[in-house]
Design an enzyme around this catalytic site. Structure first.
Site, short mmCIF file in Angstrom:
data_model
loop_
_atom_site.label_atom_id
_atom_site.label_comp_id
_atom_site.label_asym_id
_atom_site.label_seq_id
_atom_site.Cartn_x
_atom_site.Cartn_y
_atom_site.Cartn_z
N ASP A 142 1.11 -1.44 9.42
CA ASP A 142 2.45 -1.83 9.70
C ASP A 142 2.71 -3.32 10.10
O ASP A 142 3.12 -3.73 11.06
CB ASP A 142 3.11 -0.76 10.80
CG ASP A 142 3.15 0.33 10.25
OD1 ASP A 142 4.00 0.96 9.59
OD2 ASP A 142 2.26 1.31 10.79
N HIS A 158 4.46 -5.46 7.93
CA HIS A 158 5.71 -5.45 7.53
C HIS A 158 6.03 -7.00 7.32
O HIS A 158 7.06 -7.56 7.62
CB HIS A 158 6.84 -5.07 8.53
CG HIS A 158 6.88 -3.77 8.70
ND1 HIS A 158 7.79 -3.18 7.80
CD2 HIS A 158 6.29 -2.61 9.37
CE1 HIS A 158 7.75 -1.73 8.05
NE2 HIS A 158 6.54 -1.64 8.82
N ASP A 164 2.52 -0.35 4.84
CA ASP A 164 3.41 -1.25 5.13
C ASP A 164 3.11 -2.56 5.38
O ASP A 164 3.32 -3.31 6.46
CB ASP A 164 4.31 -0.79 6.32
CG ASP A 164 5.32 0.58 6.14
OD1 ASP A 164 5.35 0.84 4.86
OD2 ASP A 164 6.00 1.14 7.06
N ASN A 215 5.51 3.65 3.37
CA ASN A 215 6.94 3.92 2.70
C ASN A 215 7.64 2.62 2.44
O ASN A 215 8.66 2.69 1.66
CB ASN A 215 7.74 4.90 3.54
CG ASN A 215 7.73 4.45 5.12
OD1 ASN A 215 6.82 3.99 5.68
ND2 ASN A 215 9.07 4.55 5.56
N HIS A 216 7.35 1.44 3.15
CA HIS A 216 8.10 0.22 2.67
C HIS A 216 7.74 -0.57 1.61
O HIS A 216 8.31 -1.45 1.01
CB HIS A 216 7.99 -0.63 3.97
CG HIS A 216 9.17 -0.28 5.10
ND1 HIS A 216 10.07 -0.87 5.32
CD2 HIS A 216 9.13 0.67 5.96
CE1 HIS A 216 10.66 -0.35 6.12
NE2 HIS A 216 10.23 0.77 6.66
N HIS A 263 -0.44 6.89 5.62
CA HIS A 263 0.54 6.32 6.37
C HIS A 263 1.45 7.44 6.33
O HIS A 263 2.45 7.74 5.46
CB HIS A 263 1.21 5.45 5.35
CG HIS A 263 2.17 4.69 5.91
ND1 HIS A 263 2.07 3.71 6.54
CD2 HIS A 263 3.64 4.73 5.78
CE1 HIS A 263 3.21 2.69 7.16
NE2 HIS A 263 4.19 3.93 6.60
N HIS A 280 2.13 4.11 10.13
CA HIS A 280 3.61 4.72 10.13
C HIS A 280 4.33 4.71 11.47
O HIS A 280 5.55 4.37 11.59
CB HIS A 280 3.76 5.98 9.46
CG HIS A 280 5.11 6.37 8.96
ND1 HIS A 280 6.00 5.70 8.34
CD2 HIS A 280 5.96 7.47 9.38
CE1 HIS A 280 7.25 6.15 8.25
NE2 HIS A 280 6.96 7.28 8.59
N HIS A 330 4.91 3.11 14.93
CA HIS A 330 4.71 1.66 15.43
C HIS A 330 4.20 1.76 16.85
O HIS A 330 4.43 0.72 17.50
CB HIS A 330 6.11 0.95 15.29
CG HIS A 330 6.31 0.74 13.82
ND1 HIS A 330 7.38 -0.54 13.15
CD2 HIS A 330 5.72 1.00 12.78
CE1 HIS A 330 7.07 -0.29 11.93
NE2 HIS A 330 6.45 0.39 11.28
#
Ligand SMILES: [Mn+2]
Length: 368
Positions: free
Chosen positions: A8, A10, A49, A84-85, A156, A185, A187
């Protein structure tokens, strides 16, 4: 053999539309790569992510290229899955990870690699709509895991034990044959015993959403380093990142309050408890104190107790999940899963993914 477990990150996320907040996510990632190289890790598993969007900004793509090159020069391999991102929910879509020859990208068709006798197996994020597919794939990987002394499963997914109604997987769906469950996933930090070893969520490497602030203040942001022989949570090392942006949660009411020392450049999440008609005035007073010290002040109005009681009477005191459950009574499991997934992506501010989910759902519905 040491490895790092990251999730994650991002990259490319531009919180509050600020240059500084976009840069913060890159800085945390660079710091993680520095530490991974310094600590002598032989490989990294990234649990999804990596990017904030399936079509990341070019800047984010370049940062990842630079950091992957640094890792490769240090002889550190990089294994990852799509979160998923990172995933465009469309048939034939190409995830950005495909751009990099250095990346060992674990996919449903090619989910497993072996490095120095250690199995590294993983699957991309799979939504609750395809729960059965996910369980079948996990069973297959579980049989593979049994054959290795050390085996890492990279996923994830949200697991029921750690997440409310939004989970995709029950803890009991996870095969028990792995020695390290590298999850992403959720956080926040989770580290527990599971199967033949440990289950870990390192959490995100920056504060991605304001509901992460309390956990961040308590535990920090970072990632894990473990030996491939590690079998107990105590054997897994937490690496706290030092360069993460400061976040502060402040609560004020319309009477105001003493403002504690705000570190230079912190992001302040300000919760103003006041009646709607007094919000403007309270907001202006708060900003006079905070402006110039904080990088950004994220203000939310919290309804007064009286307003809260009024609303609870209307809604019967239900939370979002229960409320949705009530609306969905009589729907099929598939329809319920669709509605929850749709609520989640819209709640995360991703209307495009909502449209895609809906298109996918109605296409299948029309085919019947
Ligand atoms: Mn995430």
């Amino acid at each position: 053999m040491l490895f790092a477990h990251l999730a994650d990150t991002h990259l490319g996320y531009r919180q509050y539309n600020l240059d500084e907040r976009e840069e913060d996510f890159y800085r945390s990632f660079r710091e993680a790569v520095d530490r991974i190289i310094d600590e002598g890790c032989r490989f990294v598993v990234h649990s999804g992510d990596l990017f904030d969007e399936p079509r990341p900004h070019v800047r984010a793509l370049v940062v990842v290229r630079e950091e992957l090159e640094r890792l490769a020069e240090a002889g550190v391999r990089f294994y990852c899955i799509a979160g998923n991102h990172d995933l465009l929910m469309r048939r034939g879509a190409v995830p950005p990870q495909r751009l990099y020859p250095q990346v060992e990208f674990l996919t449903p068709r090619n989910p497993a690699r072996v490095q120095d006798g250690v199995l590294i197996a993983g699957l991309p994020y799979i939504s609750k709509l395809h729960h059965r597919v996910l369980r079948e794939k996990l069973e297959e990987l579980g049989r593979l895991g049994e054959r290795y002394g050390s085996s890492i499963l990279v996923l994830h997914q949200g697991i029921d034990r750690y997440l409310g109604v939004e989970y995709e997987l029950r803890l009991s769906d996870l095969p028990g044959s792995f020695t390290y469950y590298a999850l992403g996933h959720i956080h926040k930090r989770i580290l527990e015993r599971h199967g033949r070893g440990v289950l870990a969520y390192p959490g995100s490497t920056e504060v991605w959403r304001s509901d992460e602030i309390d956990e961040y203040e308590r535990a920090g942001k970072g990632f894990y380093i473990a030996h491939t022989d590690a079998r107990e949570p105590e054997d897994v090392e937490w690496v706290r990142l030092a360069k993460v942006r400061r976040f502060l949660r402040l609560r004020m009411d319309s009477e105001g309050m003493e403002v504690p020392e705000v570190p230079e450049g912190a992001v302040v999440r300000l919760e103003l408890r006041c009646p709607a008609e007094r919000f403007q005035e309270a907001y202006r007073r708060a900003m006079r104190v905070l402006a110039g010290r904080a990088l950004y002040v994220d203000v939310r109005r919290v309804p007064t107790e009286e307003e809260g009681r009024r609303r609870a009477r209307v809604e019967g005191g239900l939370d979002e999940g229960e409320l949705l459950g009530r609306y969905l009574e009589g729907c099929t499991e598939e329809e319920k899963a669709f509605a929850r997934e749709l609520l989640r992506v819209l709640g995360e501010g991703r209307p495009e993914d909502g449209v895609r989910l809906a298109e996918e759902f109605f296409r299948r519905w029309a085919q019947r």
